[in-house]
Design an enzyme around this catalytic site. Structure first.
Site, PDB file in Angstrom:
ATOM      1  N   CYS A   1       0.832  -1.209   0.000  1.00  0.00           N
ATOM      2  CA  CYS A   1       0.000   0.000   0.000  1.00  0.00           C
ATOM      3  C   CYS A   1       0.864   1.256   0.000  1.00  0.00           C
ATOM      4  O   CYS A   1       1.753   1.408   0.833  1.00  0.00           O
ATOM      5  CB  CYS A   1      -0.914  -0.008   1.220  1.00  0.00           C
ATOM      6  SG  CYS A   1      -1.940   1.475   1.371  1.00  0.00           S
TER       7      CYS A   1
ATOM      8  N   TYR B   1      -7.486   4.413  -9.250  1.00  0.00           N
ATOM      9  CA  TYR B   1      -7.245   3.497  -8.137  1.00  0.00           C
ATOM     10  C   TYR B   1      -8.104   2.243  -8.277  1.00  0.00           C
ATOM     11  O   TYR B   1      -7.623   1.121  -8.096  1.00  0.00           O
ATOM     12  CB  TYR B   1      -7.548   4.211  -6.824  1.00  0.00           C
ATOM     13  CG  TYR B   1      -7.365   3.353  -5.595  1.00  0.00           C
ATOM     14  CD1 TYR B   1      -6.093   2.918  -5.214  1.00  0.00           C
ATOM     15  CD2 TYR B   1      -8.456   2.987  -4.806  1.00  0.00           C
ATOM     16  CE1 TYR B   1      -5.913   2.134  -4.077  1.00  0.00           C
ATOM     17  CE2 TYR B   1      -8.287   2.202  -3.666  1.00  0.00           C
ATOM     18  CZ  TYR B   1      -7.013   1.779  -3.306  1.00  0.00           C
ATOM     19  OH  TYR B   1      -6.848   1.000  -2.186  1.00  0.00           O
TER      20      TYR B   1
ATOM     21  N   GLU C   1       1.191  -0.355  -6.855  1.00  0.00           N
ATOM     22  CA  GLU C   1       1.135   0.911  -6.115  1.00  0.00           C
ATOM     23  C   GLU C   1       2.563   1.341  -5.813  1.00  0.00           C
ATOM     24  O   GLU C   1       3.320   0.610  -5.169  1.00  0.00           O
ATOM     25  CB  GLU C   1       0.329   0.754  -4.830  1.00  0.00           C
ATOM     26  CG  GLU C   1      -1.150   0.514  -5.077  1.00  0.00           C
ATOM     27  CD  GLU C   1      -1.990   0.626  -3.818  1.00  0.00           C
ATOM     28  OE1 GLU C   1      -1.499   1.181  -2.804  1.00  0.00           O
ATOM     29  OE2 GLU C   1      -3.149   0.168  -3.850  1.00  0.00           O
TER      30      GLU C   1
ATOM     31  N   ASP D   1      -2.833  -7.503   2.265  1.00  0.00           N
ATOM     32  CA  ASP D   1      -3.026  -6.920   0.928  1.00  0.00           C
ATOM     33  C   ASP D   1      -2.453  -7.882  -0.112  1.00  0.00           C
ATOM     34  O   ASP D   1      -1.239  -8.099  -0.166  1.00  0.00           O
ATOM     35  CB  ASP D   1      -2.327  -5.561   0.827  1.00  0.00           C
ATOM     36  CG  ASP D   1      -2.935  -4.533   1.755  1.00  0.00           C
ATOM     37  OD1 ASP D   1      -4.136  -4.644   2.073  1.00  0.00           O
ATOM     38  OD2 ASP D   1      -2.212  -3.601   2.157  1.00  0.00           O
TER      39      ASP D   1
ATOM     40  N   TYR E   1       0.233  -5.015  -5.317  1.00  0.00           N
ATOM     41  CA  TYR E   1       0.962  -4.840  -4.063  1.00  0.00           C
ATOM     42  C   TYR E   1       2.364  -5.439  -4.134  1.00  0.00           C
ATOM     43  O   TYR E   1       3.018  -5.607  -3.106  1.00  0.00           O
ATOM     44  CB  TYR E   1       0.183  -5.473  -2.907  1.00  0.00           C
ATOM     45  CG  TYR E   1      -1.167  -4.843  -2.677  1.00  0.00           C
ATOM     46  CD1 TYR E   1      -1.281  -3.515  -2.274  1.00  0.00           C
ATOM     47  CD2 TYR E   1      -2.341  -5.564  -2.887  1.00  0.00           C
ATOM     48  CE1 TYR E   1      -2.524  -2.927  -2.075  1.00  0.00           C
ATOM     49  CE2 TYR E   1      -3.583  -4.990  -2.692  1.00  0.00           C
ATOM     50  CZ  TYR E   1      -3.669  -3.675  -2.290  1.00  0.00           C
ATOM     51  OH  TYR E   1      -4.899  -3.088  -2.091  1.00  0.00           O
TER      52      TYR E   1
ATOM     53  N   CYS F   1      -2.135   1.506   7.818  1.00  0.00           N
ATOM     54  CA  CYS F   1      -0.722   1.408   7.441  1.00  0.00           C
ATOM     55  C   CYS F   1      -0.191   0.061   7.914  1.00  0.00           C
ATOM     56  O   CYS F   1      -0.339  -0.276   9.094  1.00  0.00           O
ATOM     57  CB  CYS F   1       0.092   2.540   8.062  1.00  0.00           C
ATOM     58  SG  CYS F   1       1.877   2.402   7.734  1.00  0.00           S
TER      59      CYS F   1
ATOM     60  N   CYS G   1      19.633  -4.071   6.591  1.00  0.00           N
ATOM     61  CA  CYS G   1      20.332  -4.049   5.316  1.00  0.00           C
ATOM     62  C   CYS G   1      21.653  -3.329   5.526  1.00  0.00           C
ATOM     63  O   CYS G   1      21.684  -2.109   5.692  1.00  0.00           O
ATOM     64  CB  CYS G   1      19.493  -3.337   4.256  1.00  0.00           C
ATOM     65  SG  CYS G   1      20.283  -3.291   2.633  1.00  0.00           S
TER      66      CYS G   1
END
Length: 225
Positions: free
Chosen positions: A46, A77, A89, A124, A129, A195, A204
């Site tokens: 998202c 959308y 997205e 999602d 996605y 969210c 990383c």
């Protein structure tokens, strides 16, 4: 994934308005930006939460939510959510290369979503996605390849699945189509909004940078307001 022939046809013109300025940074959403500004495009589920991660990064000039990597011109959308446009997205990240480096932006990318799940982030599910990075400069490409390899090593160390992120030049991924007004800086306008992004618990290691060049989390994040 639809082919160019089977994708929704789209339209010649954008069917909605896009704000002129970023709600948080106050910078132009579609440019022009200061000379020397570079752009990279990322997708990590998202775009609401993904965009917020990047507008908080030091050196970022502007961010925008949109659709990229597919076939349908000027998608909406609703169309993108069908999976029939081929887009994912995405977030445009325009940044000042004198103030930050792509390795640092990509560190935020790898550490704040799950790049091992094809076409899925949490609940999602769908090709819209999928995880992706689209670069625009040779330096960005080198950073993508180096950070992907470093994060892959971290995944192997934890016996986790490999990276499935789509990684290719932006000119192969096609046009970045800006999303509707209400999607831009959505979580600034709706602080309690949905969210599913946040630290994934992995690191990383930015091997291209010396350790003393990697800023602390406090210095990387720019507090909203």
């Amino acid at each position: 994934m639809p082919t160019a022939e089977s994708a929704l046809p789209g339209r010649a013109e954008r069917p909605f308005d896009v704000p002129q300025r970023h709600e948080v940074l106050g910078t132009p959403l579609e440019g022009p930006w200061p000379e020397g500004t570079e752009v990279i495009y990322v997708a990590m589920g998202c775009f609401w939460g993904a965009e917020r991660i990047f507008w908080q990064q030091a050196g970022v000039v502007t961010t925008a939510a949109g659709y990229m990597g597919g076939h349908t011109p000027n998608p909406t959308y609703e169309e993108t959510c069908t999976g029939l446009t081929g887009h994912t997205e995405s977030v445009l990240v325009a940044y000042d290369p004198e103030q930050t480096r792509p390795e640092l932006l990509l560190k935020a990318f790898w550490e704040n979503h799950d790049p091992t799940t094809p076409d899925r982030q949490g609940n999602d599910v769908g090709t819209q996605y999928r995880s992706a990075i689209y670069w625009t400069t040779p330096g960005q490409q080198a950073a993508v390849e180096a950070t992907a390899a470093a994060f892959g090593e971290e995944l192997r160390r934890h016996n986790l699945p490999p990276v499935v992120t789509e990684m290719r030049p932006a000119n192969e991924a096609g046009t970045f189509w800006y999303a509707e007004d209400y999607h831009q800086q959505y979580l600034h306008k709706n602080p309690g909004g949905y969210c599913n992004h946040g630290p994934n618990g992995l690191t990383c290691q930015v091997g291209i940078l010396r350790q003393d060049e990697v800023p602390s989390q406090e210095s990387v994040l720019r507090q909203e307001g």
